[in-house]
Design a protein around this motif. Structure first.
Motif, PDB file in Angstrom:
ATOM      1  N   HIS A 191      51.155  43.247  39.857  1.00 61.32           N
ATOM      2  CA  HIS A 191      50.573  41.990  40.653  1.00 61.32           C
ATOM      3  C   HIS A 191      50.285  42.767  42.285  1.00 61.32           C
ATOM      4  N   ASP A 192      50.927  43.199  42.755  1.00 60.28           N
ATOM      5  CA  ASP A 192      50.924  43.982  44.192  1.00 60.28           C
ATOM      6  C   ASP A 192      49.537  45.047  44.492  1.00 60.28           C
ATOM      7  N   VAL A 193      48.878  45.590  43.102  1.00 61.38           N
ATOM      8  CA  VAL A 193      47.653  46.452  43.295  1.00 61.38           C
ATOM      9  C   VAL A 193      47.001  44.605  42.843  1.00 61.38           C
ATOM     10  N   CYS A 194      46.616  44.185  41.631  1.00 60.86           N
ATOM     11  CA  CYS A 194      45.895  43.199  41.749  1.00 60.86           C
ATOM     12  C   CYS A 194      45.056  42.318  43.008  1.00 60.86           C
ATOM     13  N   TYR A 195      46.724  42.380  44.268  1.00 61.58           N
ATOM     14  CA  TYR A 195      46.305  41.483  45.457  1.00 61.58           C
ATOM     15  C   TYR A 195      44.986  41.858  45.962  1.00 61.58           C
ATOM     16  N   GLY A 196      44.927  43.629  45.901  1.00 60.55           N
ATOM     17  CA  GLY A 196      43.763  44.867  46.775  1.00 60.55           C
ATOM     18  C   GLY A 196      42.332  44.112  45.814  1.00 60.55           C
ATOM     19  N   ILE A 197      42.157  43.716  44.245  1.00 61.42           N
ATOM     20  CA  ILE A 197      40.712  44.336  43.963  1.00 61.42           C
ATOM     21  C   ILE A 197      40.397  43.177  44.401  1.00 61.42           C
ATOM     22  N   CYS A 198      39.646  43.404  44.918  1.00 58.64           N
ATOM     23  CA  CYS A 198      38.035  42.734  45.945  1.00 58.64           C
ATOM     24  C   CYS A 198      37.364  41.923  44.701  1.00 58.64           C
ATOM     25  N   ASP A 199      37.205  42.018  43.701  1.00 59.02           N
ATOM     26  CA  ASP A 199      36.511  41.768  42.480  1.00 59.02           C
ATOM     27  C   ASP A 199      37.135  40.645  41.893  1.00 59.02           C
ATOM     28  N   LYS A 200      38.743  40.715  41.776  1.00 61.30           N
ATOM     29  CA  LYS A 200      39.562  39.380  41.316  1.00 61.30           C
ATOM     30  C   LYS A 200      39.950  38.363  41.945  1.00 61.30           C
ATOM     31  N   SER A 201      40.151  37.481  41.113  1.00 65.22           N
ATOM     32  CA  SER A 201      40.363  35.571  41.624  1.00 65.22           C
ATOM     33  C   SER A 201      42.245  35.970  42.014  1.00 65.22           C
ATOM     34  N   ARG A 202      42.819  35.460  42.953  1.00 67.12           N
ATOM     35  CA  ARG A 202      43.971  35.484  42.630  1.00 67.12           C
ATOM     36  C   ARG A 202      44.290  35.356  41.922  1.00 67.12           C
ATOM     37  N   LEU A 203      44.156  33.958  41.593  1.00 68.40           N
ATOM     38  CA  LEU A 203      44.619  32.785  39.952  1.00 68.40           C
ATOM     39  C   LEU A 203      44.541  34.107  38.924  1.00 68.40           C
ATOM     40  N   GLN A 204      43.634  34.813  38.591  1.00 68.55           N
ATOM     41  CA  GLN A 204      44.001  36.118  37.968  1.00 68.55           C
ATOM     42  C   GLN A 204      44.875  36.863  37.952  1.00 68.55           C
ATOM     43  N   CYS A 205      45.178  37.094  39.276  1.00 67.25           N
ATOM     44  CA  CYS A 205      45.459  38.055  39.416  1.00 67.25           C
ATOM     45  C   CYS A 205      47.347  37.759  38.624  1.00 67.25           C
ATOM     46  N   GLU A 206      47.653  36.347  39.629  1.00 67.20           N
ATOM     47  CA  GLU A 206      49.287  35.086  39.333  1.00 67.20           C
ATOM     48  C   GLU A 206      48.672  34.586  37.974  1.00 67.20           C
ATOM     49  N   GLN A 207      48.094  34.733  36.964  1.00 62.77           N
ATOM     50  CA  GLN A 207      48.347  34.937  36.110  1.00 62.77           C
ATOM     51  C   GLN A 207      48.712  36.115  35.091  1.00 62.77           C
ATOM     52  N   GLU A 208      48.037  36.973  35.053  1.00 59.56           N
ATOM     53  CA  GLU A 208      48.510  38.401  34.976  1.00 59.56           C
ATOM     54  C   GLU A 208      49.637  38.671  34.639  1.00 59.56           C
ATOM     55  N   PHE A 209      50.214  38.136  36.357  1.00 60.43           N
ATOM     56  CA  PHE A 209      51.865  38.476  36.295  1.00 60.43           C
ATOM     57  C   PHE A 209      52.133  37.832  35.661  1.00 60.43           C
ATOM     58  N   LYS A 210      52.473  36.957  35.291  1.00 55.35           N
ATOM     59  CA  LYS A 210      53.170  36.036  34.758  1.00 55.35           C
ATOM     60  C   LYS A 210      53.126  36.256  33.242  1.00 55.35           C
ATOM     61  N   GLN A 211      51.616  37.147  32.559  1.00 55.41           N
ATOM     62  CA  GLN A 211      52.048  37.224  30.678  1.00 55.41           C
ATOM     63  C   GLN A 211      52.824  38.732  31.245  1.00 55.41           C
ATOM     64  N   GLY A 212      52.499  39.134  31.940  1.00 51.30           N
ATOM     65  CA  GLY A 212      52.867  40.667  32.126  1.00 51.30           C
ATOM     66  C   GLY A 212      54.610  40.840  31.561  1.00 51.30           C
ATOM     67  N   MET A 213      55.299  39.480  33.161  1.00 53.19           N
ATOM     68  CA  MET A 213      56.486  39.105  33.030  1.00 53.19           C
ATOM     69  C   MET A 213      56.593  38.783  31.771  1.00 53.19           C
ATOM     70  N   TYR A 214      56.292  37.365  31.007  1.00 50.87           N
ATOM     71  CA  TYR A 214      56.898  37.284  29.945  1.00 50.87           C
ATOM     72  C   TYR A 214      56.901  38.595  28.088  1.00 50.87           C
ATOM     73  N   GLY A 215      56.103  38.836  28.597  1.00 49.45           N
ATOM     74  CA  GLY A 215      56.072  40.231  27.923  1.00 49.45           C
ATOM     75  C   GLY A 215      57.261  41.021  27.439  1.00 49.45           C
ATOM     76  N   GLU A 216      58.083  41.262  29.381  1.00 46.40           N
ATOM     77  CA  GLU A 216      58.840  42.112  29.159  1.00 46.40           C
ATOM     78  C   GLU A 216      60.160  41.027  28.662  1.00 46.40           C
ATOM     79  N   CYS A 217      59.661  39.912  28.501  1.00 46.12           N
ATOM     80  CA  CYS A 217      61.132  38.877  28.229  1.00 46.12           C
ATOM     81  C   CYS A 217      61.407  38.454  26.696  1.00 46.12           C
ATOM     82  N   ASN A 218      59.942  39.123  25.989  1.00 36.83           N
ATOM     83  CA  ASN A 218      60.214  38.527  24.468  1.00 36.83           C
ATOM     84  C   ASN A 218      61.384  37.526  24.142  1.00 36.83           C
TER      85      ASN A 218
END
Length: 164
Positions: free
Chosen positions: A94-121
């Motif tokens: 997520h920290d790295v995503c914030y620095g990717i110029c062509d990604k929206s922050r909303l996309q970073c936040e959604q990927e972050f949530k999806q990644g955490m949910y994937g970890e939660c099983n």
């Protein structure tokens, strides 16, 4: 680095046999943690064996990742957040995503949530914690996103993609 030498006083400061692990990282390498050696005798060398890292271009040229929590927090506190949540990898991505110029922050936040949910099983309490982390970055993450993009030389319109 932190001024705190013992953030787990019950393990590190009060014991000669702490639980230990190492985090291995480098330029263009996603951090990887070794297994934990529990109750390790500090008089003995700790051998963690070989750690193999994969190159990940998301971690090239940008070392703004620090685990879970903003950069203003001391390392020992972000380490606690990482250990309690189990979301260290998702937080770094997520920290790295914030620095990717062509990604929206909303996309970073959604990927972050999806990644955490994937970890939660499907674990309720884990997903509850993931929702809390998501709400925190959704509501408070704009400044961190803007600073990351400014530091990476993004254009004004790319920096404005930090707005939600």
């Amino acid at each position: 680095t932190s001024n705190w030498s013992c953030w787990k006083w019950w393990d590190s400061c009060a014991s000669k046999h702490p639980d230990i692990f190492c985090e291995v990282s480098g330029q263009c390498l996603e951090p990887e943690s070794t297994g934990t050696k529990e109750d390790h005798n500090q008089k003995n060398l700790a051998d963690f064996g070989n750690v193999y890292l994969e190159e990940n271009s998301s971690f090239c040229g940008d070392d703004s990742w620090n685990g879970c929590g903003p950069h203003i927090l001391p390392d020992w506190l972000t380490d606690v957040a990482d250990d309690v949540s189990g979301f260290r990898d998702q937080c770094n991505e997520h920290d790295v995503c914030y620095g990717i110029c062509d990604k929206s922050r909303l996309q970073c936040e959604q990927e972050f949530k999806q990644g955490m949910y994937g970890e939660c099983n499907g674990d309720y309490w884990c997903e509850f914690l993931a929702d809390a982390f998501y709400e925190a970055v959704y509501n408070l993450g704009e400044g961190g996103c803007r600073r990351s993009r400014e530091g990476n030389g993004c254009t004004a319109s790319e920096i404005n993609m930090c707005d939600i």
